[in-house]
Write a protein that holds these residues in place. Structure first.
Motif, PDB file in Angstrom:
ATOM      1  N   ASP A 185       0.846  -1.191   0.000  1.00 44.28           N
ATOM      2  CA  ASP A 185       0.000   0.000   0.000  1.00 44.28           C
ATOM      3  C   ASP A 185       0.888   1.250   0.000  1.00 44.28           C
ATOM      4  N   TYR A 186       1.299   1.670  -1.182  1.00 49.94           N
ATOM      5  CA  TYR A 186       2.290   2.735  -1.341  1.00 49.94           C
ATOM      6  C   TYR A 186       1.680   3.823  -2.213  1.00 49.94           C
ATOM      7  N   THR A 187       1.782   5.076  -1.766  1.00 49.68           N
ATOM      8  CA  THR A 187       1.187   6.159  -2.561  1.00 49.68           C
ATOM      9  C   THR A 187       2.209   6.715  -3.531  1.00 49.68           C
ATOM     10  N   HIS A 188       1.804   6.774  -4.798  1.00 48.37           N
ATOM     11  CA  HIS A 188       2.669   7.369  -5.820  1.00 48.37           C
ATOM     12  C   HIS A 188       2.318   8.844  -5.934  1.00 48.37           C
ATOM     13  N   ARG A 189       3.331   9.687  -5.743  1.00 49.13           N
ATOM     14  CA  ARG A 189       3.117  11.133  -5.930  1.00 49.13           C
ATOM     15  C   ARG A 189       4.154  11.623  -6.921  1.00 49.13           C
ATOM     16  N   ASN A 213       8.655  10.006  -0.982  1.00 51.57           N
ATOM     17  CA  ASN A 213       7.569   9.026  -1.008  1.00 51.57           C
ATOM     18  C   ASN A 213       7.830   7.855  -0.072  1.00 51.57           C
ATOM     19  N   HIS A 220       7.065   8.983   3.324  1.00 51.58           N
ATOM     20  CA  HIS A 220       5.607   9.078   3.473  1.00 51.58           C
ATOM     21  C   HIS A 220       5.013   7.715   3.810  1.00 51.58           C
ATOM     22  N   PHE A 221       5.578   6.662   3.207  1.00 52.45           N
ATOM     23  CA  PHE A 221       5.104   5.294   3.478  1.00 52.45           C
ATOM     24  C   PHE A 221       5.309   4.928   4.948  1.00 52.45           C
ATOM     25  N   SER A 256       6.912   2.810  -9.181  1.00 51.54           N
ATOM     26  CA  SER A 256       6.564   4.202  -8.952  1.00 51.54           C
ATOM     27  C   SER A 256       7.753   5.049  -9.394  1.00 51.54           C
ATOM     28  N   THR A 258       8.883   8.715 -10.059  1.00 51.00           N
ATOM     29  CA  THR A 258       8.285   9.980  -9.628  1.00 51.00           C
ATOM     30  C   THR A 258       8.239  11.043 -10.708  1.00 51.00           C
ATOM     31  N   THR A 264       1.656   8.612 -13.501  1.00 51.51           N
ATOM     32  CA  THR A 264       0.918   7.482 -12.947  1.00 51.51           C
ATOM     33  C   THR A 264       1.854   6.323 -12.627  1.00 51.51           C
TER      34      THR A 264
END
Lengths: 131, 337
Positions: free
Chosen positions: B7-11, B23, B26-27, B145, B147, B151
């Motif tokens: 569950d990792y957010t790509h920004r 990122n 953030h994880f 991911s 950066t 997407t």
């Protein structure tokens, strides 16, 4: 790799990729926005690809007129020089430069050809001819 | 092997490595913005190496060596991180990545750009300092991911192996890095002070003439000489190299100067330090001057045989930028944080 970079690069393809751009406005704030490249970036990128294209075309003509071996064409197509190609194949620079001549290329063993083909990511049959 | 999706957010971010660092943090529940990660990890740099050629033009760099941002950032913030610098065997490097993913650790890897299939075709050159984070595996496809892309992307096993073992200068050799443990409290004051001190050292005090502000001045002098020495065609090609390095994909604009300015501003607000905010303003002005330099230089690249802009004027502009940046570093050197 299926698509060749020198054919793909055109202006209308450019709009597909957006990147994060930072900026500094008059009020003294740093801004952040996602956007396309401007015209000046397009010019400087076009410049380097034009240079690559010219080199590839030169190499192709040389190979077709029998002045150089197909390795020269594939080397330029992969945006390499003799020094880089030596590190990619593990063959000494002196020999790489020699193999750029058609005569030396004809006498190359299957083993050496395979190493070149692997570096260019193509088959040996493709390596023997230039389209 | 089962499918794993962490569950990792790509920004999206301006620069590949500082974005990946931000990122990853953030994880683990720490909010460190991208400019902050860039500044603490001392990403800002300048070097001009005319005796080395990259794409048939002199080599220069506006950023630090690959992986400096992550390593120094972790060191300055006292975070426990793991790194494997190189592998002997390509297969072993992929197995190590799989083991990490099984434990639920998103892992950063260094890759080369030339065979990166999802990358914009016009940027696929032999450039081995790109970074991306692998955070899952579905069948044969790895979830990536990157950066600088908008997407989440995917890469197959073979493609990932090829880019991780790209050859040439700065070959990645399967290098990978990850975070083990994050302390509850990060001493931001200390981290920022260390980052700024190191950046100031690298930009002004390295005892070698081609690095930092001194390198910028030498390059300015060389720009003036190029048309006489190499002719107009080649001079414009060399100038194009300067602009490409400053404005290319993944710099955030103006050779990372905007990102560094944003870092100064953010840390000034965090530490309530007026002098830092002033320095941030000065850096922003210098970055705007870089942009002007790019626009002027691009006109020369467009009309290659007949320069529209005078190379002497461009050199003078560059000298002015070097002076502006030098005053920022001088100011930063005196600030007590």
């Amino acid at each position: 790799m299926e698509d060749e970079p020198e054919k793909v690069y055109t202006d209308d393809r450019h709009g597909q990729y957006r990147e994060m751009l930072y900026g500094y406005d008059k009020d003294g704030n740093f801004t952040k926005q996602v956007g396309y490249h401007g015209a000046s970036e397009r010019v400087i990128l076009q410049q380097v690809w034009d240079e690559f294209k010219d080199r590839i075309e030169d190499a192709r003509q040389k190979v077709l007129s029998g002045k150089a071996s197909p390795i020269l064409y594939y080397m330029e197509k992969n945006l390499l020089n003799a020094q880089d190609l030596a590190t990619h194949t593990g063959i000494c620079v002196w020999f790489v430069k020699r193999h750029l001549k058609p005569g030396a290329f004809q006498r190359l063993s299957e083993k050496k050809l395979k190493r070149y083909a692997e570096a260019f990511n193509i088959t040996i049959d493709q390596l023997r001819k230039v389209e | 092997m089962k499918d794993i999706v962490i569950d990792y957010t790509h920004r999206q971010a301006g620069h590949c490595e500082s974005g990946a660092t931000s990122n990853l943090l953030h994880f683990y529940g720490k909010e460190i913005s991208e400019p902050m990660a860039f500044g603490i990890g001392t990403g800002l740099y300048f070097s001009y190496l005319p005796f080395l050629k990259l794409q048939y033009a002199p080599m220069m760099s506006f950023r630090n060596f690959p992986n400096t941002v992550f390593h120094r950032g972790m060191k300055h913030m006292d975070i426990d991180a793991g790194v494997i610098k190189k592998f002997r065997d390509p297969k072993e490097s992929m197995d190590a990545l799989d083991r990490n993913l099984e434990q639920g650790i998103p892992t950063g890897v260094q890759v080369g750009c030339f065979n990166l299939t999802f990358f914009p075709p016009e940027y696929r050159m032999h450039y081995n300092m790109h970074n991306l984070v692998v955070f899952g595996k579905k069948g044969d496809e790895y979830l990536i991911s990157d950066t600088v892309m908008e997407t989440v992307q995917t890469l197959s096993y073979d493609d990932l192996l090829r880019v991780r073992w790209a050859k040439g200068a700065f070959a990645p050799k399967g290098k990978m890095y990850w975070i083990n443990q994050v302390p509850a409290e990060i001493d931001m004051r200390n981290a920022i002070a260390k980052g700024i001190r190191k950046t100031v050292y690298e930009m002004t005090k390295v005892p070698f003439p081609l690095i930092g502000v001194k390198g910028m001045r030498i390059m300015a002098r060389d720009i003036k000489k190029w048309p006489k020495k190499h002719g107009n065609e080649k001079a414009s090609f060399y100038l194009g190299q300067v602009l490409r390095m400053a404005e290319d994909f993944g710099t955030g604009g103006a050779g990372f100067r905007y990102i560094f300015g944003a870092f100064l501003k953010e840390s000034g607000q965090l530490l309530n330090n007026q002098a830092l905010l002033e320095a941030a303003g000065m850096m922003g002005e210098a970055a705007n001057k870089w942009r002007e330099f790019t626009f002027a230089g691009a006109r020369n690249c467009k009309n290659r045989s007949k320069p529209e802009e005078d190379y002497d004027a461009l050199g003078e502009k560059m000298l002015l930028i070097a002076d502006m940046e030098a005053s920022v570093y001088m100011k930063l050197d005196k600030i007590l944080i």
